[in-house]
Write a protein that holds these residues in place. Sequence first.
Motif, mmCIF file in Angstrom:
data_model
loop_
_atom_site.group_PDB
_atom_site.id
_atom_site.type_symbol
_atom_site.label_atom_id
_atom_site.label_comp_id
_atom_site.label_asym_id
_atom_site.label_seq_id
_atom_site.Cartn_x
_atom_site.Cartn_y
_atom_site.Cartn_z
ATOM 1 N N PRO A 39 0.846 -1.086 -0.013
ATOM 2 C CA PRO A 39 -0.072 0.035 -0.032
ATOM 3 C C PRO A 39 0.874 1.177 0.004
ATOM 4 N N THR A 40 0.247 2.504 -0.334
ATOM 5 C CA THR A 40 1.113 3.651 -0.601
ATOM 6 C C THR A 40 1.392 3.839 1.132
ATOM 7 N N PRO A 41 2.726 4.281 1.409
ATOM 8 C CA PRO A 41 2.930 4.482 2.920
ATOM 9 C C PRO A 41 2.098 5.526 3.618
ATOM 10 N N SER A 42 1.921 5.354 4.977
ATOM 11 C CA SER A 42 0.872 5.983 5.681
ATOM 12 C C SER A 42 1.251 7.745 5.675
ATOM 13 N N ASN A 43 2.321 7.925 5.770
ATOM 14 C CA ASN A 43 2.893 9.340 5.837
ATOM 15 C C ASN A 43 2.590 10.090 4.422
ATOM 16 N N ILE A 44 2.256 9.346 3.318
ATOM 17 C CA ILE A 44 2.245 10.091 2.073
ATOM 18 C C ILE A 44 0.687 10.113 2.224
ATOM 19 N N LYS A 45 -0.259 8.911 2.475
ATOM 20 C CA LYS A 45 -1.716 8.779 2.465
ATOM 21 C C LYS A 45 -1.997 9.903 3.351
ATOM 22 N N GLU A 46 -1.514 10.236 4.477
ATOM 23 C CA GLU A 46 -1.916 11.427 5.275
ATOM 24 C C GLU A 46 -1.855 12.800 4.698
ATOM 25 N N GLY B 212 -2.033 13.457 1.539
ATOM 26 C CA GLY B 212 -2.958 13.568 0.712
ATOM 27 C C GLY B 212 -4.464 13.880 1.373
ATOM 28 N N GLN B 213 -4.617 13.071 2.652
ATOM 29 C CA GLN B 213 -5.773 13.436 3.278
ATOM 30 C C GLN B 213 -5.769 15.183 3.927
ATOM 31 N N ARG B 214 -4.681 15.524 4.404
ATOM 32 C CA ARG B 214 -4.572 16.914 4.789
ATOM 33 C C ARG B 214 -4.886 17.711 3.575
ATOM 34 N N ALA B 215 -4.331 17.618 2.272
ATOM 35 C CA ALA B 215 -4.680 18.343 1.338
ATOM 36 C C ALA B 215 -5.866 18.488 0.948
ATOM 37 N N ILE B 216 -7.016 17.360 1.125
ATOM 38 C CA ILE B 216 -8.194 17.562 1.073
ATOM 39 C C ILE B 216 -8.627 18.568 2.215
ATOM 40 N N ALA B 217 -8.383 17.895 3.190
ATOM 41 C CA ALA B 217 -9.025 18.697 4.623
ATOM 42 C C ALA B 217 -8.601 20.397 4.477
ATOM 43 N N SER C 202 -4.309 19.431 -22.734
ATOM 44 C CA SER C 202 -4.773 17.986 -22.733
ATOM 45 C C SER C 202 -5.397 17.817 -21.306
ATOM 46 N N THR C 203 -4.372 17.606 -20.093
ATOM 47 C CA THR C 203 -4.944 17.088 -18.816
ATOM 48 C C THR C 203 -4.662 18.564 -17.941
ATOM 49 N N SER C 204 -4.167 19.549 -18.388
ATOM 50 C CA SER C 204 -3.556 20.511 -17.428
ATOM 51 C C SER C 204 -2.941 19.688 -16.224
ATOM 52 N N ASN C 205 -2.870 20.277 -14.845
ATOM 53 C CA ASN C 205 -2.042 19.669 -14.028
ATOM 54 C C ASN C 205 -2.473 18.338 -13.409
ATOM 55 N N THR C 206 -1.711 17.602 -12.832
ATOM 56 C CA THR C 206 -2.238 16.307 -12.356
ATOM 57 C C THR C 206 -2.913 16.586 -10.923
ATOM 58 N N SER C 207 -3.643 15.782 -10.267
ATOM 59 C CA SER C 207 -4.346 15.988 -9.374
ATOM 60 C C SER C 207 -3.557 16.940 -8.169
ATOM 61 N N SER C 208 -4.377 17.949 -7.799
ATOM 62 C CA SER C 208 -3.759 18.848 -6.598
ATOM 63 C C SER C 208 -3.316 17.920 -5.237
ATOM 64 N N ILE C 209 -4.304 16.915 -5.151
ATOM 65 C CA ILE C 209 -4.196 16.364 -3.942
ATOM 66 C C ILE C 209 -3.004 15.391 -4.081
ATOM 67 N N SER C 210 -2.957 14.850 -5.121
ATOM 68 C CA SER C 210 -1.917 13.746 -5.429
ATOM 69 C C SER C 210 -0.413 14.556 -5.416
ATOM 70 N N GLN C 211 -0.531 15.900 -5.852
ATOM 71 C CA GLN C 211 0.870 16.471 -5.778
ATOM 72 C C GLN C 211 1.271 16.814 -4.328
ATOM 73 N N GLN C 212 0.262 17.067 -3.287
ATOM 74 C CA GLN C 212 0.675 17.305 -2.046
ATOM 75 C C GLN C 212 1.039 15.805 -1.515
ATOM 76 N N ALA C 213 0.627 14.775 -1.698
ATOM 77 C CA ALA C 213 1.092 13.380 -1.540
ATOM 78 C C ALA C 213 2.526 13.257 -2.025
ATOM 79 N N ALA C 214 2.556 13.300 -3.296
ATOM 80 C CA ALA C 214 3.868 13.216 -3.859
ATOM 81 C C ALA C 214 5.138 14.294 -3.223
ATOM 82 N N ARG C 215 4.633 15.274 -2.673
ATOM 83 C CA ARG C 215 5.732 16.116 -2.350
ATOM 84 C C ARG C 215 6.169 15.414 -0.921
ATOM 85 N N GLU C 216 5.290 14.956 -0.058
ATOM 86 C CA GLU C 216 5.579 14.250 1.052
ATOM 87 C C GLU C 216 6.481 13.031 0.803
#
Length: 397
Positions: A48-55, A57-62, A270-284
Amino acid sequence: MTKANFKESEYTANMAVSSTLAVLMEAERLRAEGADLVDLGAGEPDFPTPSNIKEAGQRAIAENFTRYTSTSGSAPLKRAVIEMMKRDFAVEYQPYECIITVGGKQGIFNAMAALVNAGDEVLIAAPYWVTFPEITRFLRATPVFIDTEATQFVLTADLVRQAITPKTKLLILNSPNNPSGRIIPPAEFRKIIEVAAEHDVWVISDECYLYFAYSPAAPFTCGSLPAELRSRVMISGSFSKSHAMTGWRVGYALGEAAWIQAMLKVQSHSTSNTSSISQQAAREAATGEQQSLQMMLAEYKRRRDWLIPALNEIEGVECDLPEGAFYAFPNIKGVLNESCKTSAEFARHLLNQAHVVVTDGAAFGAPGYLRLSYANSLENIQKAVERMKQAIAEIHR
Ligand SMILES: Cc1ncc(COP(=O)(O)O)c(C=O)c1O
């Protein structure tokens, strides 16, 4: 009025859907019937995606980080990618030399669309990742395959030199390689880029498995080349495999500003940016703790170290040690016979009789081989090998 009769464009008419689709559909049917399949077909981490990365993503939404970002990606993520490359490979890029993409696949598509003209030749080492020739065909250019079987699937500068013609525009490199798991040694890698430079050929270096180089093999990124060589290389990277983030869809490309700018045009329409939420997860993923990545790599290596000797013990099967990625690519020509003449037939036999999913090497331009993904539990890998032995015994009965 008569029913409209759809006729596809010349662009897509030149493309093929994945040649492995038939096996996947058959696997799906068997699974739906309740068959106990062991799936070594998947090209993605089983973690699974490591939990710090998932969190993150969750923070990005919140925190409502849910709007468009800059088309080329959020500035903090670009900085994080650059920091990661500096931390792990001691290479320097500037934000204007970086674009965040919808997975590595979009980076490669955009880099090719921004460079290749109809009629150009694109050099692709076989075996290859299936997408390379299809994008080439979509752009109405010609894929030219370089057979690397004689050099144990390691591309060499000599092979590249022999394949270059006046029409050659681009060379695509992928090391560590999908499907072979082989790595081009750094000195040879450099020679390859020198040959490309001598003939004014551009290079895309697909480095999506860069982190998957098992010691003592050394990972090599084109970012570490001297400036005059690096200027003709576009690196495509991805968080999909390294950080178990295939569904988040975040990749990046690093290269010359002018090439990046042209890619940005394709992306912006075409797509513009990839998902903003995913970008915050990728930053982590890029800058957070890297322990989970090390844990995953150690586990892949443990599986590889069990699988390769086990394959070589089977009569008629030969498998070189893959130094990277998470695929074994055994030569199974020695087990083929009248009842199972090709690797495609053998893959089908394995699926139907042994309920093991593997990918036929022909899909990657290397008939006579199979791709086995060891992104699966050791228990399942061991089960697959046992079943494979029985399936071979059956066709030799
Ligand atoms: C060689 C290679 N390049 C690029 C990709 C693209 O991955 P993604 O678009 O998920 O980053 C893959 C995925 O399977 C791959 O195997």
